[in-house]
Design an enzyme around this catalytic site. Structure first.
Site, PDB file in Angstrom:
ATOM      1  N   HIS A  12       0.832  -1.015  -0.002  1.00 44.43           N
ATOM      2  CA  HIS A  12       0.095  -0.027  -0.080  1.00 44.43           C
ATOM      3  C   HIS A  12       0.941   1.263   0.051  1.00 44.43           C
ATOM      4  O   HIS A  12       0.449   2.293   0.561  1.00 44.43           O
ATOM      5  CB  HIS A  12      -0.937  -0.046   1.208  1.00 44.43           C
ATOM      6  CG  HIS A  12      -0.379  -0.085   2.512  1.00 44.43           C
ATOM      7  ND1 HIS A  12      -0.875  -0.688   3.784  1.00 44.43           N
ATOM      8  CD2 HIS A  12       0.728   0.613   2.993  1.00 44.43           C
ATOM      9  CE1 HIS A  12      -0.107  -0.627   4.559  1.00 44.43           C
ATOM     10  NE2 HIS A  12       0.944   0.227   4.440  1.00 44.43           N
ATOM     11  N   HIS A  59      -1.911   4.577   9.917  1.00 47.04           N
ATOM     12  CA  HIS A  59      -0.612   5.118  10.072  1.00 47.04           C
ATOM     13  C   HIS A  59      -0.858   6.523  10.928  1.00 47.04           C
ATOM     14  O   HIS A  59       0.064   7.162  10.631  1.00 47.04           O
ATOM     15  CB  HIS A  59       0.157   5.117   8.759  1.00 47.04           C
ATOM     16  CG  HIS A  59       0.284   3.936   7.915  1.00 47.04           C
ATOM     17  ND1 HIS A  59      -0.650   3.269   7.314  1.00 47.04           N
ATOM     18  CD2 HIS A  59       1.458   3.408   7.514  1.00 47.04           C
ATOM     19  CE1 HIS A  59      -0.316   2.340   6.626  1.00 47.04           C
ATOM     20  NE2 HIS A  59       1.237   2.414   6.935  1.00 47.04           N
ATOM     21  N   HIS A 192       9.969  -3.972   4.704  1.00 43.17           N
ATOM     22  CA  HIS A 192      10.451  -2.857   4.605  1.00 43.17           C
ATOM     23  C   HIS A 192      10.801  -2.073   5.772  1.00 43.17           C
ATOM     24  O   HIS A 192      10.086  -2.243   6.985  1.00 43.17           O
ATOM     25  CB  HIS A 192       9.431  -1.726   3.455  1.00 43.17           C
ATOM     26  CG  HIS A 192       8.142  -1.596   4.140  1.00 43.17           C
ATOM     27  ND1 HIS A 192       7.183  -2.532   4.273  1.00 43.17           N
ATOM     28  CD2 HIS A 192       7.546  -0.406   4.415  1.00 43.17           C
ATOM     29  CE1 HIS A 192       6.118  -2.209   4.761  1.00 43.17           C
ATOM     30  NE2 HIS A 192       6.056  -0.844   4.857  1.00 43.17           N
ATOM     31  N   GLU A 239       3.518  -5.528   8.780  1.00 42.06           N
ATOM     32  CA  GLU A 239       2.208  -5.313   8.059  1.00 42.06           C
ATOM     33  C   GLU A 239       2.041  -6.543   7.417  1.00 42.06           C
ATOM     34  O   GLU A 239       0.684  -6.712   7.058  1.00 42.06           O
ATOM     35  CB  GLU A 239       2.420  -4.047   6.782  1.00 42.06           C
ATOM     36  CG  GLU A 239       2.674  -2.910   7.318  1.00 42.06           C
ATOM     37  CD  GLU A 239       2.624  -1.805   6.431  1.00 42.06           C
ATOM     38  OE1 GLU A 239       2.565  -0.544   7.022  1.00 42.06           O
ATOM     39  OE2 GLU A 239       3.008  -1.956   5.427  1.00 42.06           O
TER      40      GLU A 239
HETATM   41  C1  DHB Z   1       6.273   3.462   2.389  1.00 40.26           C
HETATM   42  C2  DHB Z   1       5.581   1.992   2.631  1.00 40.26           C
HETATM   43  C3  DHB Z   1       4.414   2.059   3.413  1.00 40.26           C
HETATM   44  O1  DHB Z   1       4.059   0.524   3.927  1.00 40.26           O
HETATM   45  C4  DHB Z   1       3.862   3.029   4.070  1.00 40.26           C
HETATM   46  O2  DHB Z   1       2.918   2.922   4.808  1.00 40.26           O
HETATM   47  C5  DHB Z   1       4.412   4.237   3.756  1.00 40.26           C
HETATM   48  C6  DHB Z   1       5.741   4.391   3.127  1.00 40.26           C
HETATM   49  C7  DHB Z   1       7.440   3.417   1.376  1.00 40.26           C
HETATM   50  O3  DHB Z   1       7.664   2.338   0.948  1.00 40.26           O
HETATM   51  O4  DHB Z   1       7.620   4.656   1.111  1.00 40.26           O
HETATM   52 FE    FE Z   2       2.564   1.037   5.497  1.00 39.29          FE
END
Ligand code: DHB
Ligand code: FE
Length: 296
Positions: A12, A59, A192, A239
């Site tokens: 997302h 978030h 991530h 996540e």
């Molecule tokens: C990014 C990834 C995410 O899951 C998020 O909520 C906000 C930013 C990113 O990779 O920039």
């Molecule tokens: Fe996210």
């Protein structure tokens, strides 16, 4: 009666929303990513869900550190979006299904999940971007958002989130309102980390393991603690919890329809997975269009 048509896991990342806003879906940089969603869009047209139950993580738009529910279920007639700081265009409100929401809430509490019921709930990019990717012309479905905390530790364990999904799946199967076709969506991931000394961390072997195991043996992914998940997938890689809830809701056995994995999209390993319950014998076999995204 309700029919579970299947489930979708998808990343997302806000940058996707920026690319959509600038109409860059066919630019050389973005084309492989957006094309990978065509089979998912075609599958949704074939299985025709009426309702999407969406596991996502807020978030900081609707919930913040002062009051943070572990599990929050939307029970509103509509869900508005607002800009939580990424500067993305605010989307049209999403239509809710309060009757189904309350049935889910009743059954979840009955099954000993202590959830927060939300008759007002703003949805952020983790909800709006998957909807836009899956239904570029606007969602033809009612929605029930279910938010799982990934902001304020302690977080619910992977095992607990799979069980939450299983309980949601059972509640949908017990639903005796109108005939409903229901799709489950889990948004976020894959690996991530956005900040700190490991910013930019991505773990391809772990992501590929997750994409494999979540289909046929999701229980294997529930042996990790949150601490281990952070170590393996990064601070925001937790996540994956949304995907586990989605997978639990689809039922005991599932089969892969389509998947895609691309590194990186923004800072994130982007994943897409479409699954069907194995018992879904009545639908015509689905063949993804040619050349639409890389399979695993
Ligand atoms: C990014 C990834 C995410 O899951 C998020 O909520 C906000 C930013 C990113 O990779 O920039
Ligand atoms: Fe996210």
């Amino acid at each position: 009666m309700a029919t579970i048509v299947g489930g979708i896991g998808t990343s997302h990342v806000p940058a996707i929303g920026g690319a959509i806003a600038r109409q860059q879906q066919q630019s050389p940089q973005w084309k492989p990513f957006f094309d990978a969603y065509r089979p998912a869009q075609a599958w949704l047209k074939a299985v025709r869900p009426d309702v999407a139950v969406v596991f996502y993580n807020d978030h900081g738009l609707n919930f913040f550190l002062d009051a943070m529910p572990t599990f929050a279920v939307g029970a509103a007639a509509e869900y508005r979006n607002a800009d939580e700081g990424w500067g993305l265009p605010v989307t049209a409100p999403f239509v809710g299904d309060p009757d189904l929401s309350w049935r889910l809430i009743e059954d979840l509490v009955e099954e000993e999940f202590d959830i927060t019921s939300c008759q007002r709930m703003l949805v952020d990019h983790a909800f709006t971007i998957p909807m836009k990717l899956l239904w570029p012309e606007g969602p033809p479905v009612r929605v029930v958002p279910i938010a799982i905390n990934t902001v304020q530790h302690p977080l619910a364990s992977p095992a607990r989130c799979l069980k939450l999904g299983q309980a949601v799946g059972r509640a949908v199967q017990r639903y005796d309102g109108d005939d409903l076709r229901v799709v489950f969506i889990g948004t976020g991931g894959l690996s991530h980390q956005l900040d700190g000394s490991r910013a930019g961390f991505i773990n391809k072997p772990f992501d590929r393991l997750c994409l494999e195991q979540i289909v046929e043996e999701p229980g294997c992914l529930t042996h990790y603690s949150i601490r281990e998940l952070v170590a393996l997938a990064g601070g925001q890689g937790v996540e994956l919890l949304m995907w586990l809830a989605m997978r639990g809701a689809v039922g005991e056995r599932a089969a892969r329809v389509h998947s895609h994995y691309q590194v990186p999209i923004s800072n994130t390993a982007a994943g897409l997975l479409v699954i069907e319950p194995e018992s879904l014998g009545d639908w015509p076999a689905f063949t993804p269009p040619e050349g639409a995204g890389a399979h695993l």
